[in-house]
Design a protein around this motif. Sequence first.
Motif, PDB file in Angstrom:
ATOM      1  N   UNK A  33       0.825  -1.204   0.000  1.00  0.00           N
ATOM      2  CA  UNK A  33       0.000   0.000   0.000  1.00  0.00           C
ATOM      3  C   UNK A  33       0.866   1.264   0.000  1.00  0.00           C
ATOM      4  N   UNK A  34       0.477   2.215  -0.823  1.00  0.00           N
ATOM      5  CA  UNK A  34       1.120   3.525  -0.804  1.00  0.00           C
ATOM      6  C   UNK A  34       2.211   3.721  -1.825  1.00  0.00           C
ATOM      7  N   UNK A  35       2.682   2.644  -2.468  1.00  0.00           N
ATOM      8  CA  UNK A  35       3.713   2.809  -3.490  1.00  0.00           C
ATOM      9  C   UNK A  35       3.084   3.393  -4.752  1.00  0.00           C
ATOM     10  N   UNK A  36       3.908   3.973  -5.598  1.00  0.00           N
ATOM     11  CA  UNK A  36       3.416   4.540  -6.850  1.00  0.00           C
ATOM     12  C   UNK A  36       2.967   3.458  -7.829  1.00  0.00           C
ATOM     13  N   UNK A  37       3.406   2.216  -7.587  1.00  0.00           N
ATOM     14  CA  UNK A  37       3.008   1.122  -8.462  1.00  0.00           C
ATOM     15  C   UNK A  37       1.929   0.228  -7.878  1.00  0.00           C
ATOM     16  N   UNK A  38       1.348   0.630  -6.767  1.00  0.00           N
ATOM     17  CA  UNK A  38       0.361  -0.204  -6.090  1.00  0.00           C
ATOM     18  C   UNK A  38      -0.794  -0.574  -7.021  1.00  0.00           C
ATOM     19  N   UNK A  39      -1.086  -1.874  -7.050  1.00  0.00           N
ATOM     20  CA  UNK A  39      -2.170  -2.423  -7.885  1.00  0.00           C
ATOM     21  C   UNK A  39      -1.908  -2.276  -9.389  1.00  0.00           C
ATOM     22  N   UNK A  40      -0.645  -2.167  -9.770  1.00  0.00           N
ATOM     23  CA  UNK A  40      -0.314  -2.014 -11.191  1.00  0.00           C
ATOM     24  C   UNK A  40      -0.566  -3.290 -11.986  1.00  0.00           C
ATOM     25  N   UNK A  41      -0.621  -4.450 -11.308  1.00  0.00           N
ATOM     26  CA  UNK A  41      -1.020  -5.668 -11.991  1.00  0.00           C
ATOM     27  C   UNK A  41       0.088  -6.682 -12.209  1.00  0.00           C
ATOM     28  N   UNK A  42      -0.363  -7.877 -12.615  1.00  0.00           N
ATOM     29  CA  UNK A  42       0.522  -9.025 -12.789  1.00  0.00           C
ATOM     30  C   UNK A  42       1.578  -8.804 -13.865  1.00  0.00           C
ATOM     31  N   UNK A  43       1.239  -8.039 -14.901  1.00  0.00           N
ATOM     32  CA  UNK A  43       2.181  -7.820 -15.994  1.00  0.00           C
ATOM     33  C   UNK A  43       3.445  -7.127 -15.489  1.00  0.00           C
ATOM     34  N   UNK A  44       3.311  -6.244 -14.503  1.00  0.00           N
ATOM     35  CA  UNK A  44       4.478  -5.566 -13.942  1.00  0.00           C
ATOM     36  C   UNK A  44       5.379  -6.565 -13.226  1.00  0.00           C
ATOM     37  N   UNK A  45       4.769  -7.499 -12.510  1.00  0.00           N
ATOM     38  CA  UNK A  45       5.551  -8.524 -11.810  1.00  0.00           C
ATOM     39  C   UNK A  45       6.253  -9.428 -12.821  1.00  0.00           C
ATOM     40  N   UNK A  46       5.557  -9.811 -13.884  1.00  0.00           N
ATOM     41  CA  UNK A  46       6.161 -10.655 -14.913  1.00  0.00           C
ATOM     42  C   UNK A  46       7.336  -9.954 -15.576  1.00  0.00           C
ATOM     43  N   UNK A 181       6.312 -16.584 -16.057  1.00  0.00           N
ATOM     44  CA  UNK A 181       5.496 -15.922 -15.035  1.00  0.00           C
ATOM     45  C   UNK A 181       4.109 -15.624 -15.590  1.00  0.00           C
ATOM     46  N   UNK A 182       4.045 -15.238 -16.844  1.00  0.00           N
ATOM     47  CA  UNK A 182       2.761 -14.911 -17.460  1.00  0.00           C
ATOM     48  C   UNK A 182       1.884 -16.140 -17.668  1.00  0.00           C
ATOM     49  N   UNK A 183       2.501 -17.286 -17.979  1.00  0.00           N
ATOM     50  CA  UNK A 183       1.675 -18.450 -18.328  1.00  0.00           C
ATOM     51  C   UNK A 183       1.381 -19.350 -17.134  1.00  0.00           C
ATOM     52  N   UNK A 184       2.390 -19.939 -16.504  1.00  0.00           N
ATOM     53  CA  UNK A 184       2.136 -20.869 -15.394  1.00  0.00           C
ATOM     54  C   UNK A 184       2.348 -20.232 -14.025  1.00  0.00           C
ATOM     55  N   UNK A 185       2.691 -18.956 -14.003  1.00  0.00           N
ATOM     56  CA  UNK A 185       3.051 -18.315 -12.740  1.00  0.00           C
ATOM     57  C   UNK A 185       1.907 -17.928 -11.842  1.00  0.00           C
ATOM     58  N   UNK A 186       0.689 -17.872 -12.379  1.00  0.00           N
ATOM     59  CA  UNK A 186      -0.426 -17.396 -11.587  1.00  0.00           C
ATOM     60  C   UNK A 186      -0.818 -18.298 -10.436  1.00  0.00           C
TER      61      UNK A 186
END
Length: 243
Positions: A33-46, A181-186
């Motif tokens: 919570x509170x970061x500028x990227x909060x809730x940016x989504x799975x694509x950012x993590x991938x 990460x995008x395919x089997x990472x979820x």
Amino acid sequence: MPYDLTTRLISELIGTALLIIIGNGAVANVELKGTKGNNAGWIIIALGYGFAVMMPALIFGGISGNHINPAFTIGLAMNDLFPWSEVLPYICAQLAGAFIGQLLVVAAFKPYYDQTKESEKIFATFATNNNANSNVNGFINEFIGSFILFFGAIGITRAPFFADNAGTAHLALGFLVCALVLCVGGSTGPALNPARDLMPRILHSLLRLKNKGSSQWGYSWVPVAAPILASIAAITLYSYLYL
């Protein structure tokens, strides 16, 4: 030029630390919570984990081989592609690097850890679990992802196609991890690397963070065992077919 063992171990330590800083840093940016990227989504993590593998590979691929993963080191040694005498030192360097990297992630995001009340989001910035709460499903996903990673990694780095362009080969590793990460990472996170999961999990259990919750040790064997077994199987198959 060949590099001595000490130089290669330092490179493995730094490389694994970078893997965690960039990868789990991306997770922290999305989840806390509170970061500028909060809730940016799975694509950012991938993308974050793709770059987390790509950057050390480009820096250290020509120095230490950029294993940054105990499972890869063991799989190579099992197929006589890496000396057994260097396996333990490499793994120790990788584990130390993962621990240091996670410490730096916590240091960078400490105010946002304090703001985050959801323990599962805090835990996600450290280690992995299975969203279906199934060790079996977690093992299957980690094994499949790890098998593709290690088969792809040795294929990319040893393929005739990249024989005269090792830099491009190491660049491709980042895209491979991003795709996984995008395919089997979820389902699990994923780990694909015992050091990436175990050392941050240990740190999670040691730190006094607000709302941190359980370190989920009942699942901890999955991201250690599955990548190691997958690495041995994948590199053995590749060696049998192509080396």
